[in-house]
Design an enzyme around this catalytic site. Structure first.
Site, PDB file in Angstrom:
ATOM      1  N   ALA A 258     -13.457 -10.240  46.707  1.00 15.21           N
ATOM      2  CA  ALA A 258     -13.917 -11.254  47.891  1.00 15.21           C
ATOM      3  C   ALA A 258     -15.182 -12.249  47.058  1.00 15.21           C
ATOM      4  CB  ALA A 258     -15.167 -10.731  48.519  1.00 15.21           C
TER       5      ALA A 258
ATOM      6  N   SER B 185     -16.722  -3.348  55.621  1.00 20.18           N
ATOM      7  CA  SER B 185     -15.417  -2.795  55.418  1.00 20.18           C
ATOM      8  C   SER B 185     -14.956  -3.054  57.432  1.00 20.18           C
ATOM      9  CB  SER B 185     -15.499  -1.544  55.088  1.00 20.18           C
ATOM     10  OG  SER B 185     -15.808  -1.307  53.469  1.00 20.18           O
TER      11      SER B 185
ATOM     12  N   THR C  44      -9.146 -15.944  47.791  1.00 22.34           N
ATOM     13  CA  THR C  44      -9.602 -15.267  48.818  1.00 22.34           C
ATOM     14  C   THR C  44     -10.535 -15.700  49.871  1.00 22.34           C
ATOM     15  OG1 THR C  44     -11.595 -13.620  48.163  1.00 22.34           O
ATOM     16  CG2 THR C  44      -8.979 -12.699  47.679  1.00 22.34           C
TER      17      THR C  44
ATOM     18  N   ASN D 190     -20.853  -4.201  50.211  1.00 23.34           N
ATOM     19  CA  ASN D 190     -22.065  -3.443  50.858  1.00 23.34           C
ATOM     20  C   ASN D 190     -23.689  -3.320  49.776  1.00 23.34           C
ATOM     21  OD1 ASN D 190     -20.651  -3.098  53.470  1.00 23.34           O
ATOM     22  ND2 ASN D 190     -19.654  -1.349  52.990  1.00 23.34           N
TER      23      ASN D 190
ATOM     24  N   HIS E 102     -11.653   6.346  55.974  1.00 23.52           N
ATOM     25  CA  HIS E 102     -11.907   4.559  56.280  1.00 23.52           C
ATOM     26  C   HIS E 102     -10.622   3.881  56.281  1.00 23.52           C
ATOM     27  CE1 HIS E 102     -13.609   0.618  54.695  1.00 23.52           C
ATOM     28  NE2 HIS E 102     -14.168   1.375  54.530  1.00 23.52           N
TER      29      HIS E 102
ATOM     30  N   ASP F  37      -6.163   0.633  51.449  1.00 27.14           N
ATOM     31  CA  ASP F  37      -7.157   1.129  51.429  1.00 27.14           C
ATOM     32  C   ASP F  37      -7.655   2.393  52.050  1.00 27.14           C
ATOM     33  OD1 ASP F  37     -10.237   1.936  53.700  1.00 27.14           O
ATOM     34  OD2 ASP F  37      -9.476  -0.457  54.004  1.00 27.14           O
TER      35      ASP F  37
END
Length: 611
Positions: free
Chosen positions: A396, A470, A401, A387, A297, A262
């Site tokens: 993703a 997130s 994953t 998002n 974040h 991140d």
């Protein structure tokens, strides 16, 4: 004889390549070892790859040296090419290379990654309107006040009329002046106020504003709206929904390694001071700059996973005793920095990786191969779905994953906030859970988790409420760590770090999920609840606790050797907790008498510390 063509005309079947595009970064990588063999290919030698790139005159920006563990995965020989080259190419030449590359090489654009913007800070551009009307400009002044009418400095104020939104930041007196442009005398459409920390945002449509006086705006603090915050705020609503508050306090994730890829983590925050490990892959010259989080974040995600409040007060993350590794790739993160971070995870035997990040919906073959290596090493990759409210983003959408969508609850949504605008008709369950409009969706979604109005740590000894997939992904990462640390299944049958272990973990997460009457491609199997299996979990004391008990026993002059309870002079033995017969750790011969901690069994030698 070569076929002749007129200018502007090409022979049938010819591929026309446009020219003139600005150069971009691309990843050029070899197909590795056994993976190439299984495709009937001979793995490419390092010298052959270097010679090929040199002959083509490719501009090499840098090389990504793979870690030793990654090099060993699937390799078939010591001379095999392993490095990933970051090259700068025109898009048209990259496309030509892609079409003509030998099957032992891969090429993919080194696209930028997004960490999920602060959604409440973004206003959509206005709809197209006729420009025949008169354009009016108005100067509007604002004063933003917080708790006890305290002026709030450094607060972002955005205002949208008929032109693109204008914004500014309040001064020390909490004031800002903005110029609004509208067609005719149209009123402003949207007002958004976003304090930096410790407050809820304000999102108002069709606000009533005056250009003749200062418009005073009061925003609500977290402490005003959350009882006992922050001193008595132990569990967020998402952690309660997933049953963390139903677990005994000794279930802390000890012995599990978690990586958070991140924007870094501010470990000067009092709830994150126990985080000591990390690496910076954001392109800086200082590899230890992982604790410099200029975005906030990553610090927010770290709080959800591992916040460690003292004396059972303040926020507790899912796995506060896990070994946390902070891998900083933002700002400026791209697939190349993700590759380096994943290599780190393989080399350091990470158990679970949290990736609250993503690119577009296209699978990157170079990253995909590295994800496969990670899974072969038993690393579970938990990724935010995205998002943008459309297709699930990469990584993703990778089959390697676990894709996590976001979910909210009506009871926690504050009025006049961005969160309130994400509630959509037809996606609200009878118990008030809802799938927010921003959450990406599709068949790749495995589970959903709380991702609306999530309060967690941010830099500067502060807290903030953020929304997005997130925020959902860290809930699942923390839960995965608890399962690995405390479920007997992962101490016995699936103790070995391999693909089967990852599959079993992902299956266990789905199996404890509660389905909701919402669209399946938005929530997957539902929301996992670890509290539902609390009775099947087993506490795992930290190594420090075991050593402390041993030292205390040595000082207490215990009795001589017994079959259980004490290890006497010159004896060697194992202490083994009942994890289905598993033994973990190293060897110790007990010179002074040592006590067997409560709940442990005395077995044969050698002696093992539980890790």
């Amino acid at each position: 004889m070569a076929e002749r063509t007129e200018r502007g005309k090409e022979p049938a079947g010819a591929h026309v390549v446009p020219v003139g595009g600005a150069k971009r970064n691309y990843l050029i990588a070899p197909r590795r070892g056994l993976a190439a063999k299984l495709s009937g290919l001979q793995p490419l030698a390092a010298t052959a790859m270097n010679n090929t790139l040199s002959t083509l005159g490719v501009e090499i920006v840098r090389r990504i040296r793979r870690g030793a563990s990654t090099v060993q995965a699937l390799s078939t020989g010591p001379s095999e090419a392993t490095d990933v080259v970051v090259a700068r190419l025109e898009p048209e030449r990259a496309e030509l290379l892609r079409q003509t590359l030998p099957p032992t090489l891969m090429i993919a654009e080194d696209k930028p990654l997004s960490y999920g913007v602060h959604l409440q800070r973004v206003l959509a551009p206005p709809e197209k309107l006729s420009v025949q009307a008169r354009v009016t400009s108005k100067k509007l002044r604002f004063r933003v006040l917080g708790a006890n009418d305290k002026p709030l400095a450094k607060t972002t104020v955005q205002l949208a009329g008929d032109a693109f939104p204008v914004n500014g930041v309040t001064d020390d007196d909490g004031e800002i002046e903005l110029t609004l442009q509208t067609l005719g005398d149209r009123p402003p459409r949207v007002l958004v106020v976003t304090p930096p920390t410790d407050y809820w945002d304000l999102f108002v449509t069709d606000p009533h504003l005056s250009d003749s006086v200062v418009n005073v705006i009061r925003v609500r603090s977290l402490s005003e709206t959350i009882p006992g915050f922050p001193e008595q705020y132990r569990f967020g609503w998402g952690q309660r929904l997933m049953g963390l508050d139903k677990l005994p306090s000794e279930f802390t994730g000890a012995g599990v390694k978690i990586a958070i890829i991140d924007s870094g983590c501010d470990n000067t925050h009092p709830l994150l001071g126990h985080i000591k490990l990390g690496r910076d892959f954001a392109g800086g010259t200082e590899p230890n700059a992982w604790n410099q989080d200029v975005i906030g974040h990553g610090t927010h995600c770290a709080g959800v996973i591992a916040a460690q409040g003292k004396d059972k007060k303040m926020l507790r993350g899912f796995a506060p005793d896990a070994e946390i590794h902070i891998l900083r790739v933002f700002p400026g993160g791209a697939y190349s920095s993700l590759l380096e971070a994943l290599d780190y995870c393989i080399s350091n035997e990470i158990d679970v990786v949290n990736m609250s990040l993503g690119g577009d919906a296209e699978i990157n073959p170079v990253v995909e191969e590295t994800l496969q290596f990670a899974v072969l090493h038993g690393i579970a990759c938990v990724v935010a779905a995205g998002n943008s409210g459309d297709a699930v983003k990469y990584p993703a959408c990778s089959p390697e994953t676990l894709a996590v969508a976001a979910i909210g609850t009506l009871s926690e949504v504050q009025p006049n906030t961005f969160d309130a605008t994400s509630i959509q008709n037809g996606q609200v369950s009878p118990d008030g859970l809802f799938s927010p409009s921003f959450s990406c969706h599709g068949p790749e979604i495995a589970v959903c988790a709380p991702g609306v109005a999530i309060v967690s740590t941010v830099p500067g000894n502060a807290f903030d409420a953020q929304s997005g997939t997130s925020m959902a992904a860290p809930h699942i990462t923390g839960l995965a760590a608890l399962l690995l640390a405390h479920h007997p299944l992962f101490q016995t049958q699936f103790r070995t770090r391999n693909r089967d272990r990852v599959a079993a973990l992902f299956g266990a997460i789905r199996s404890i999920s509660t389905p909701e009457p919402l669209t399946a491609d938005r929530i997957g199997a539902g929301v996992p609840n670890i509290g539902a299996i609390a009775n099947s979990l087993q506490a795992r004391p930290s190594e420090a606790a075991v050593r402390q008990a041993a030292m205390a026993g040595a000082r207490a002059a215990p009795p001589v050797v017994q079959s259980q309870g004490w290890i006497g002079p010159l004896a060697t033995a194992t202490w083994q907790q009942d994890f289905g017969g598993s033994v973990l750790g190293g060897t110790l011969s007990s010179a002074p008498p040592l006590p067997v901690p409560q709940g442990w069994l005395l077995t044969a030698n050698p002696y093992y510390w539980l890790r």
